[in-house]
Design a protein around this motif. Sequence first.
Motif, mmCIF file in Angstrom:
data_model
loop_
_atom_site.group_PDB
_atom_site.id
_atom_site.type_symbol
_atom_site.label_atom_id
_atom_site.label_comp_id
_atom_site.label_asym_id
_atom_site.label_seq_id
_atom_site.Cartn_x
_atom_site.Cartn_y
_atom_site.Cartn_z
ATOM 1 N N PRO A 34 -0.353 -25.808 61.205
ATOM 2 C CA PRO A 34 1.071 -25.474 61.159
ATOM 3 C C PRO A 34 1.911 -26.612 61.729
ATOM 4 O O PRO A 34 1.560 -27.207 62.747
ATOM 5 N N SER A 44 6.907 -25.308 65.586
ATOM 6 C CA SER A 44 6.022 -24.713 64.578
ATOM 7 C C SER A 44 4.558 -25.072 64.810
ATOM 8 O O SER A 44 3.662 -24.333 64.415
ATOM 9 N N HIS A 89 -4.192 -19.780 66.943
ATOM 10 C CA HIS A 89 -3.367 -18.572 67.067
ATOM 11 C C HIS A 89 -2.773 -18.199 65.709
ATOM 12 O O HIS A 89 -1.607 -17.842 65.590
ATOM 13 N N GLN A 90 -3.611 -18.290 64.655
ATOM 14 C CA GLN A 90 -3.147 -17.948 63.314
ATOM 15 C C GLN A 90 -4.293 -17.298 62.543
ATOM 16 O O GLN A 90 -5.459 -17.564 62.820
ATOM 17 N N LEU A 94 -4.322 -18.015 56.502
ATOM 18 C CA LEU A 94 -3.322 -19.068 56.433
ATOM 19 C C LEU A 94 -3.948 -20.408 56.071
ATOM 20 O O LEU A 94 -3.275 -21.293 55.545
ATOM 21 N N ASP A 95 -5.259 -20.550 56.334
ATOM 22 C CA ASP A 95 -5.940 -21.799 56.001
ATOM 23 C C ASP A 95 -5.875 -22.096 54.504
ATOM 24 O O ASP A 95 -5.880 -23.254 54.085
ATOM 25 N N GLN A 139 7.633 -17.440 56.310
ATOM 26 C CA GLN A 139 7.496 -18.886 56.146
ATOM 27 C C GLN A 139 8.677 -19.461 55.363
ATOM 28 O O GLN A 139 9.510 -18.730 54.834
ATOM 29 N N ALA A 202 4.914 -21.720 61.002
ATOM 30 C CA ALA A 202 4.029 -20.762 61.676
ATOM 31 C C ALA A 202 4.763 -19.491 62.059
ATOM 32 O O ALA A 202 4.299 -18.730 62.900
ATOM 33 N N TYR A 204 5.539 -16.095 60.828
ATOM 34 C CA TYR A 204 5.135 -15.131 59.815
ATOM 35 C C TYR A 204 4.709 -13.854 60.519
ATOM 36 O O TYR A 204 4.443 -13.831 61.727
ATOM 37 N N ARG A 206 2.650 -11.040 61.949
ATOM 38 C CA ARG A 206 1.288 -10.843 62.435
ATOM 39 C C ARG A 206 0.845 -9.396 62.236
ATOM 40 O O ARG A 206 1.673 -8.487 62.223
ATOM 41 N N PHE A 332 7.139 -15.061 68.807
ATOM 42 C CA PHE A 332 7.141 -15.889 67.609
ATOM 43 C C PHE A 332 8.586 -16.195 67.239
ATOM 44 O O PHE A 332 9.450 -15.324 67.349
#
Length: 347
Positions: A34, A44, A89-90, A94-95, A139, A202, A204, A206, A332
């Motif tokens: 991110p 971010s 922490h994601q 998201l990868d 995002q 980053a 978004y 959760r 966030f």
Amino acid sequence: MTHRVRLAGRETVFEVSPDETVLQAGLRHHLALPFGCQSGGCASCRVRKLEGLVEYPFPPPGLSAAEVEAGYILMCLARPRSDLLLDLHQPPQLDALRPRQLPCRVQSRTWLAHDVLGLSLKLPRGSASAGAFTWMPGQYIDLLLDDGRRRSFSLANAPQVDATNPTLELHIRVAPGGRFAQWAAHEMPERAILRFEGPLGAFYLRDDAARPTVMVAGGTGIAPIHAMLEALTRDACERRVYLYWGVRAQRDLYLHERLTQWSRRHAWLRYVPVLSEPEPGWDGATGLVHEAVLRAHPVLRGFAAYLSGPPAMVRAGKQAFAAAGLDADHLFYDSFDYAHETWPGMA
């Protein structure tokens, strides 16, 4: 000296050269990390440092004292002084959402308020890249100009289910000095072709239904939070959500009717508009939006919080919410100063 960086819970390991930041090295290794402004302002690229030492060229402006104390660093500024273990922490999904540059066509322009333009963009029909493009609610994308400059806008809608050519909704504040916004509002050709890069950021939603959630928006900062709420209204939401939207006057509440309808239809959502310059007869909340939150929720321990909008609002909210007991792991935010960093003189 070269140092190794490991990502907690993953097999990923990469090396950082002495002349690189953590972010530069990660991107060089083609990792989906991110990031935003790459100058320390937007935060971010915030990650938690579990092991190791880093140094900065200057104190990271995007981090509050509470975040630093909790172990967070900014990858865009941090240079390792030992091997590191970092927690991104994601979520793993998201990868797969690596930023890409794609074309899009302007489908429609609509004035949402006296100074907010709604822009609807469509990806090419039948394009393989269009069918594969998606994002996490909250995002943003960067619109790309021919001269290499960028303009950042949050995606105001959630991804469409099974859409072969998704629609991207943007909310553009048209200020007197905003060259791109003025062009988009008054000079952009019908069905213009644009290019963008995304998804980015980053910020978004959760998956944390156990915590009551405070969402705080300032001005067009409602755009990414609207995308989050749109996603929640599609599913059986199990979390309690308190939405506070701060604007100057009633005419700035351009999504007021929709948000009011959502709050009436869904028992889990409470919507509170907050005016800083109320007209006579306004009987709702007034003042600074983060202060309105604290009047209703003086203790935020056990909450999650999402903040989006002007930098001053985000900074004030971060500090005040931390003092009210909110822990950094459930804070966030999206500070809209990124646009000024990436398009100097244009925002």
